[in-house]
Design a protein around this motif. Structure first.
Motif, mmCIF file in Angstrom:
data_model
loop_
_atom_site.group_PDB
_atom_site.id
_atom_site.type_symbol
_atom_site.label_atom_id
_atom_site.label_comp_id
_atom_site.label_asym_id
_atom_site.label_seq_id
_atom_site.Cartn_x
_atom_site.Cartn_y
_atom_site.Cartn_z
ATOM 1 N N ALA A 133 23.556 20.828 -21.923
ATOM 2 C CA ALA A 133 24.917 21.358 -21.249
ATOM 3 C C ALA A 133 24.618 21.573 -19.844
ATOM 4 C CB ALA A 133 25.319 22.514 -21.861
ATOM 5 N N LEU A 134 23.386 22.057 -19.545
ATOM 6 C CA LEU A 134 23.271 22.308 -18.000
ATOM 7 C C LEU A 134 23.006 20.966 -17.316
ATOM 8 C CD1 LEU A 134 20.913 25.463 -18.416
ATOM 9 C CD2 LEU A 134 23.068 25.515 -17.504
ATOM 10 N N GLY A 135 22.369 20.229 -17.997
ATOM 11 C CA GLY A 135 22.261 18.804 -17.315
ATOM 12 C C GLY A 135 23.348 18.366 -17.148
ATOM 13 N N TYR A 136 24.192 18.271 -18.029
ATOM 14 C CA TYR A 136 25.693 17.713 -17.968
ATOM 15 C C TYR A 136 26.219 18.251 -16.662
ATOM 16 C CZ TYR A 136 29.906 15.415 -19.640
ATOM 17 O OH TYR A 136 31.100 14.282 -19.356
ATOM 18 N N ASN A 137 26.081 19.688 -16.691
ATOM 19 C CA ASN A 137 27.059 20.470 -15.702
ATOM 20 C C ASN A 137 26.346 20.545 -14.106
ATOM 21 O OD1 ASN A 137 27.500 23.576 -14.408
ATOM 22 N ND2 ASN A 137 28.973 22.460 -14.806
ATOM 23 N N THR A 138 25.135 20.226 -13.974
ATOM 24 C CA THR A 138 24.350 20.507 -12.849
ATOM 25 C C THR A 138 23.490 19.373 -12.468
ATOM 26 O OG1 THR A 138 22.575 21.556 -13.812
ATOM 27 C CG2 THR A 138 24.251 23.029 -13.077
ATOM 28 N N GLY A 139 23.324 18.361 -13.442
ATOM 29 C CA GLY A 139 22.456 17.450 -12.921
ATOM 30 C C GLY A 139 21.061 17.062 -13.687
ATOM 31 N N ALA A 140 20.616 15.968 -13.764
ATOM 32 C CA ALA A 140 19.163 15.899 -14.257
ATOM 33 C C ALA A 140 18.193 16.535 -13.722
ATOM 34 C CB ALA A 140 18.885 14.573 -14.617
ATOM 35 N N GLY A 141 18.178 16.650 -12.331
ATOM 36 C CA GLY A 141 17.167 17.253 -11.622
ATOM 37 C C GLY A 141 17.136 18.924 -11.888
ATOM 38 N N ASN A 142 18.337 19.588 -11.767
ATOM 39 C CA ASN A 142 18.261 21.107 -12.065
ATOM 40 C C ASN A 142 17.848 21.126 -13.482
ATOM 41 O OD1 ASN A 142 19.009 21.995 -9.664
ATOM 42 N ND2 ASN A 142 21.216 21.231 -9.538
ATOM 43 N N MET A 143 18.216 20.449 -14.368
ATOM 44 C CA MET A 143 17.946 20.398 -15.992
ATOM 45 C C MET A 143 16.498 20.681 -16.202
ATOM 46 S SD MET A 143 18.729 17.798 -19.067
ATOM 47 C CE MET A 143 17.355 16.886 -18.573
ATOM 48 N N ARG A 144 15.763 19.820 -15.481
ATOM 49 C CA ARG A 144 14.284 19.776 -15.652
ATOM 50 C C ARG A 144 13.607 21.113 -15.165
ATOM 51 N NH1 ARG A 144 15.045 14.235 -14.485
ATOM 52 N NH2 ARG A 144 14.810 14.590 -12.305
ATOM 53 N N LYS A 145 14.338 21.651 -13.953
ATOM 54 C CA LYS A 145 13.806 23.023 -13.469
ATOM 55 C C LYS A 145 14.053 23.996 -14.398
ATOM 56 C CE LYS A 145 14.854 21.797 -8.709
ATOM 57 N NZ LYS A 145 15.695 22.080 -7.383
ATOM 58 N N PHE A 146 15.196 23.874 -15.141
ATOM 59 C CA PHE A 146 15.483 24.939 -16.008
ATOM 60 C C PHE A 146 14.541 24.795 -17.291
ATOM 61 C CE2 PHE A 146 20.255 24.482 -14.495
ATOM 62 C CZ PHE A 146 19.896 25.223 -13.313
ATOM 63 N N ALA A 147 14.424 23.612 -17.671
ATOM 64 C CA ALA A 147 13.433 23.324 -18.789
ATOM 65 C C ALA A 147 12.146 23.808 -18.539
ATOM 66 C CB ALA A 147 13.272 21.820 -18.981
ATOM 67 N N ARG A 148 11.708 24.151 -17.407
ATOM 68 C CA ARG A 148 10.248 24.444 -16.931
ATOM 69 C C ARG A 148 10.390 26.321 -16.840
ATOM 70 N NH1 ARG A 148 10.234 19.864 -13.355
ATOM 71 N NH2 ARG A 148 10.870 21.205 -11.561
ATOM 72 N N GLY A 149 11.383 26.676 -16.957
ATOM 73 C CA GLY A 149 11.418 28.160 -16.848
ATOM 74 C C GLY A 149 12.290 28.716 -15.794
ATOM 75 N N VAL A 150 12.891 27.928 -14.936
ATOM 76 C CA VAL A 150 13.578 28.399 -13.824
ATOM 77 C C VAL A 150 15.008 28.984 -14.217
ATOM 78 C CG1 VAL A 150 14.950 27.967 -11.545
ATOM 79 C CG2 VAL A 150 12.638 26.868 -11.799
ATOM 80 N N LYS A 151 15.190 30.207 -13.970
ATOM 81 C CA LYS A 151 16.799 30.774 -14.219
ATOM 82 C C LYS A 151 17.788 30.140 -13.866
ATOM 83 C CE LYS A 151 18.787 35.173 -15.085
ATOM 84 N NZ LYS A 151 18.874 36.684 -14.760
ATOM 85 N N ALA A 152 18.900 29.753 -14.463
ATOM 86 C CA ALA A 152 20.062 29.231 -13.760
ATOM 87 C C ALA A 152 20.757 29.924 -13.167
ATOM 88 C CB ALA A 152 20.775 28.635 -15.118
ATOM 89 N N GLY A 153 21.448 29.800 -11.848
ATOM 90 C CA GLY A 153 22.128 30.310 -11.206
ATOM 91 C C GLY A 153 23.462 30.999 -11.838
ATOM 92 N N SER A 154 24.279 31.617 -11.041
ATOM 93 C CA SER A 154 25.352 32.339 -11.759
ATOM 94 C C SER A 154 26.751 31.099 -12.451
ATOM 95 C CB SER A 154 26.296 33.130 -10.776
ATOM 96 O OG SER A 154 26.601 32.477 -9.555
ATOM 97 N N GLN A 155 26.786 30.303 -11.523
ATOM 98 C CA GLN A 155 27.691 29.215 -12.299
ATOM 99 C C GLN A 155 27.114 28.278 -13.337
ATOM 100 O OE1 GLN A 155 28.692 26.295 -8.874
ATOM 101 N NE2 GLN A 155 30.145 25.228 -10.211
ATOM 102 N N ALA A 156 25.991 28.184 -13.311
ATOM 103 C CA ALA A 156 25.411 27.448 -14.363
ATOM 104 C C ALA A 156 25.254 28.448 -15.634
ATOM 105 C CB ALA A 156 23.894 26.901 -14.280
ATOM 106 N N GLN A 157 25.080 29.760 -15.321
ATOM 107 C CA GLN A 157 25.124 30.798 -16.374
ATOM 108 C C GLN A 157 26.559 30.777 -16.961
ATOM 109 O OE1 GLN A 157 22.882 32.075 -18.272
ATOM 110 N NE2 GLN A 157 20.992 32.121 -16.902
ATOM 111 N N SER A 158 27.573 30.741 -15.985
ATOM 112 C CA SER A 158 29.074 30.976 -16.621
ATOM 113 C C SER A 158 29.356 29.623 -17.434
ATOM 114 C CB SER A 158 29.893 30.839 -15.560
ATOM 115 O OG SER A 158 31.231 30.916 -15.592
ATOM 116 N N TYR A 159 28.882 28.435 -17.134
ATOM 117 C CA TYR A 159 29.083 27.356 -17.979
ATOM 118 C C TYR A 159 28.434 27.524 -19.382
ATOM 119 C CZ TYR A 159 29.691 22.380 -18.869
ATOM 120 O OH TYR A 159 29.893 21.109 -19.595
ATOM 121 N N LEU A 160 27.005 28.026 -19.368
ATOM 122 C CA LEU A 160 26.475 28.435 -20.927
ATOM 123 C C LEU A 160 27.463 29.382 -21.579
ATOM 124 C CD1 LEU A 160 22.482 28.582 -20.362
ATOM 125 C CD2 LEU A 160 24.133 26.741 -21.436
ATOM 126 N N ALA A 161 27.818 30.513 -20.937
ATOM 127 C CA ALA A 161 28.740 31.645 -21.516
ATOM 128 C C ALA A 161 29.627 30.788 -22.131
ATOM 129 C CB ALA A 161 29.086 32.540 -20.506
#
Length: 219
Positions: A177-205
């Motif tokens: 879902a984060l990849g769909y919203n922010t792109g594949a590159g950011n998705m891979r960062k989140f997969a490595r443990g980087v915390k999503a920003g406020s906009q991405a967190q709102s999408y997850l909520a």
């Protein structure tokens, strides 16, 4: 005396004749008809059999109305139908009237089309080698089934880009879902443990809020 009685007799006969003639002038009562006249029957109107006009799908739009298409596309792409439906709910925040979308595209430098809000570059990338390769991004506003199919395969392609070893911060569906919203590159960062920003967190909520009704819609 005899002549007198004769006149009396003539008088009696005359009076009788006059009385008879009066009786003959009296109108006779009219016999009642054997049956009362039938009341006129007004034919009843039958209920109209014309079906009501079909409402356009984007009026009072609810992604659940496309549950069959979501299930079918998710099955072909090998992804979760609940995830796909939840993303459609996440992307339902804007009106999806096709004419309105095309009008908005006149002032937006990078518009997203269709009920899955897909950008041109993402659509052109995901359609390569697929059965809908000949379709165009401009068709998405008018063809929700195409938008659903493209979104399903986009999630499929994102899943293939996830690293084998991932942080436990986010589940696979959350990462997609984060990849769909922010792109594949950011998705891979989140997969490595980087915390999503406020906009991405709102999408997850919103995804979490929509998850239960999405599961009910596709099951």
């Amino acid at each position: 005396m005899g002549k007198r009685w004769w006149w009396v007799a003539v008088g009696i006969v005359a009076v009788g004749a006059w009385a008879a003639s009066r009786d003959g002038d009296t109108p006779k009562a009219v016999d009642a008809p054997s049956q009362a006249p039938k009341a006129s029957v007004t034919p009843q109107r039958t209920a109209s059999t014309t079906p009501p006009a079909k409402k356009d799908w984007w009026v009072d739009y609810d992604p659940a109305q496309f549950a069959p298409q979501v299930r079918a596309s998710a099955r072909r792409a090998g992804i979760s139908p609940t995830l796909l439906m939840a993303i459609l709910y996440n992307e339902s925040y804007k009106p999806h009237d096709p004419d309105l979308e095309r009008s908005w595209a006149q002032i937006d430098s990078d518009p997203a089309f269709g009920i899955a809000n897909m950008h041109r570059a993402a659509f052109d990338d995901v359609k390569r080698g697929r059965k809908f390769a000949v379709r165009k991004w401009e068709e998405l506003p008018d063809h929700p089934e195409l938008a659903i199919e493209a979104a399903a395969w986009h999630l499929h392609d994102l899943a293939r880009q996830l690293p084998a070893k991932r942080s436990s911060r986010y589940s696979k569906d959350e990462l997609l879902a984060l990849g769909y919203n922010t792109g594949a590159g950011n998705m891979r960062k989140f997969a490595r443990g980087v915390k999503a920003g406020s906009q991405a967190q709102s999408y997850l909520a919103r995804l979490h809020d929509n998850w239960e009704k999405s599961a009910q819609a596709v099951n």
